[in-house]
Design an enzyme around this catalytic site. Structure first.
Site, PDB file in Angstrom:
ATOM      1  CG  ASP A   1      40.566  31.741  37.492  1.00  0.00           C
ATOM      2  OD1 ASP A   1      41.302  30.809  37.844  1.00  0.00           O
ATOM      3  OD2 ASP A   1      40.811  33.036  37.820  1.00  0.00           O
TER       4      ASP A   1
ATOM      5  CG  ASN B   1      43.188  44.849  38.274  1.00  0.00           C
ATOM      6  OD1 ASN B   1      43.191  43.832  38.950  1.00  0.00           O
ATOM      7  ND2 ASN B   1      42.709  44.785  37.159  1.00  0.00           N
TER       8      ASN B   1
ATOM      9  CD  GLU C   1      40.433  41.724  34.731  1.00  0.00           C
ATOM     10  OE1 GLU C   1      41.051  42.428  36.257  1.00  0.00           O
ATOM     11  OE2 GLU C   1      41.003  41.364  34.245  1.00  0.00           O
TER      12      GLU C   1
ATOM     13  CG  HIS D   1      42.103  40.360  38.853  1.00  0.00           C
ATOM     14  ND1 HIS D   1      43.133  41.009  38.160  1.00  0.00           N
ATOM     15  CD2 HIS D   1      42.392  39.134  38.843  1.00  0.00           C
ATOM     16  CE1 HIS D   1      43.914  39.994  37.675  1.00  0.00           C
ATOM     17  NE2 HIS D   1      43.653  39.028  38.220  1.00  0.00           N
TER      18      HIS D   1
HETATM   19  C1  GLP Z   1      45.550  35.481  37.495  1.00  0.00           C
HETATM   20  C2  GLP Z   1      44.623  34.714  38.280  1.00  0.00           C
HETATM   21  C3  GLP Z   1      44.192  35.212  39.457  1.00  0.00           C
HETATM   22  C4  GLP Z   1      45.535  35.691  40.444  1.00  0.00           C
HETATM   23  C5  GLP Z   1      46.050  36.613  39.652  1.00  0.00           C
HETATM   24  C6  GLP Z   1      47.488  37.173  40.365  1.00  0.00           C
HETATM   25  O1  GLP Z   1      44.764  36.756  36.835  1.00  0.00           O
HETATM   26  N1  GLP Z   1      43.293  34.679  37.648  1.00  0.00           N
HETATM   27  O2  GLP Z   1      43.507  34.118  40.389  1.00  0.00           O
HETATM   28  O3  GLP Z   1      45.146  35.925  41.743  1.00  0.00           O
HETATM   29  O4  GLP Z   1      46.449  36.217  38.351  1.00  0.00           O
HETATM   30  O5  GLP Z   1      48.648  36.258  39.705  1.00  0.00           O
HETATM   31  P1  GLP Z   1      49.991  36.153  40.241  1.00  0.00           P
HETATM   32  O6  GLP Z   1      49.838  35.312  41.642  1.00  0.00           O
HETATM   33  O7  GLP Z   1      50.896  35.614  39.214  1.00  0.00           O
HETATM   34  O8  GLP Z   1      50.474  37.550  40.820  1.00  0.00           O
END
Ligand code: GLP
Length: 242
Positions: A67, A136, A143, A138
């Site tokens: 992404d 959440n 989402e 995702h």
């Molecule tokens: C972002 C990314 C996700 C990732 C998520 C969790 O929203 N788009 O791919 O898994 O954050 O991030 P973190 O690893 O910092 O908790």
């Protein structure tokens, strides 16, 4: 799903790097699906170390990312392209021209998404897709919603995701409100999926993942329908599992 629970973040990072190295060592031309976020940073450090020690060779590897924020170019320090270069790609012997991140500056993001999916299909598909997870539930930027989109597409971010990702920006207002993300259909086509999570704030989403129920209101639960998923959690992320 194969579940591996380890003590802490450091052990999760090392175990995950080992899983990815096994894929590359058995297929030097592997197509790796990569992810951003705080969770994979330690794993990327370990992969850099392994690469320098000659334990993994990225020379013929291709990478595709999940992404990107809409409106941020690759030279923006908060963009996911910048993150990937900074945390992994600039420090390993990968051919940078074979590293792909969705284009957040595309005029028609959905059209760009279709091309991205086509490119992945033309490459022969993703051999291993790495995933983190949002608090959440995702994955990538898919989402919680009443319906999920299959292909790479333009999406809005939820308030909770904007809030949690604001830690990387000067203020919450600076966090882009939209992103381009690989969809659940494309993610599920990956031959293998490796999901990593660390910390208590991921425990609820992990409970959902192992609940035996599938719901678009917790996108990570979709992974229960995939044949080859490895989940590596630290004890805190696994704390609500029976
Ligand atoms: C972002 C990314 C996700 C990732 C998520 C969790 O929203 N788009 O791919 O898994 O954050 O991030 P973190 O690893 O910092 O908790």
């Amino acid at each position: 799903m194969r579940l591996i629970v380890v003590k802490d973040y450091d052990e999760m990072s090392k175990a995950a790097a080992k899983e990815m190295a096994a894929v590359v060592n058995s297929n030097p031309k592997a197509i790796l699906g990569l992810a951003t976020g705080g969770t994979p940073e330690g794993m990327y450090k370990e992969l850099i170390r392994m690469n320098k020690a000659g334990e993994i060779d990225f020379k013929d590897v291709t990478s595709v990312n999940l992404d990107e924020y809409v409106g941020l170019g690759g030279d923006h320090p908060q963009s996911y392209r910048y993150f990937m270069n900074n945390h992994l790609l600039d420090h390993i012997n990968i051919d940078k021209s074979r590293t792909f991140v969705p284009n957040g500056l595309a005029e028609d993001v959905n059209e760009e998404g279709r091309k991205y999916d086509q490119m992945i299909d033309d490459l022969g598909g993703i051999d291993m897709q790495l995933l983190g997870v949002g608090t959440n539930g995702h994955i990538a930027f898919n989402e919680p919603d009443g319906e999920l989109v299959a292909g790479t597409h333009l999406t809005g971010l939820t308030k909770s995701t904007i809030e949690s990702n604001s830690r990387y920006f000067d203020s919450e207002d600076d966090v882009p409100k939209t992103a381009v993300t690989m969809g659940l259909g494309q993610i599920m086509k990956s031959k293998k999926i490796l999901l990593i999570a660390s910390g208590e704030n991921k425990a609820e989403a992990m409970k959902e993942l192992f609940s035996g129920k599938i719901s678009t209101s917790c996108p990570v639960t979709m992974l229960q329908m995939h044949k080859d998923v490895t989940v590596i959690l630290d004890e805190a992320a696994a704390s609500l599992l029976k």
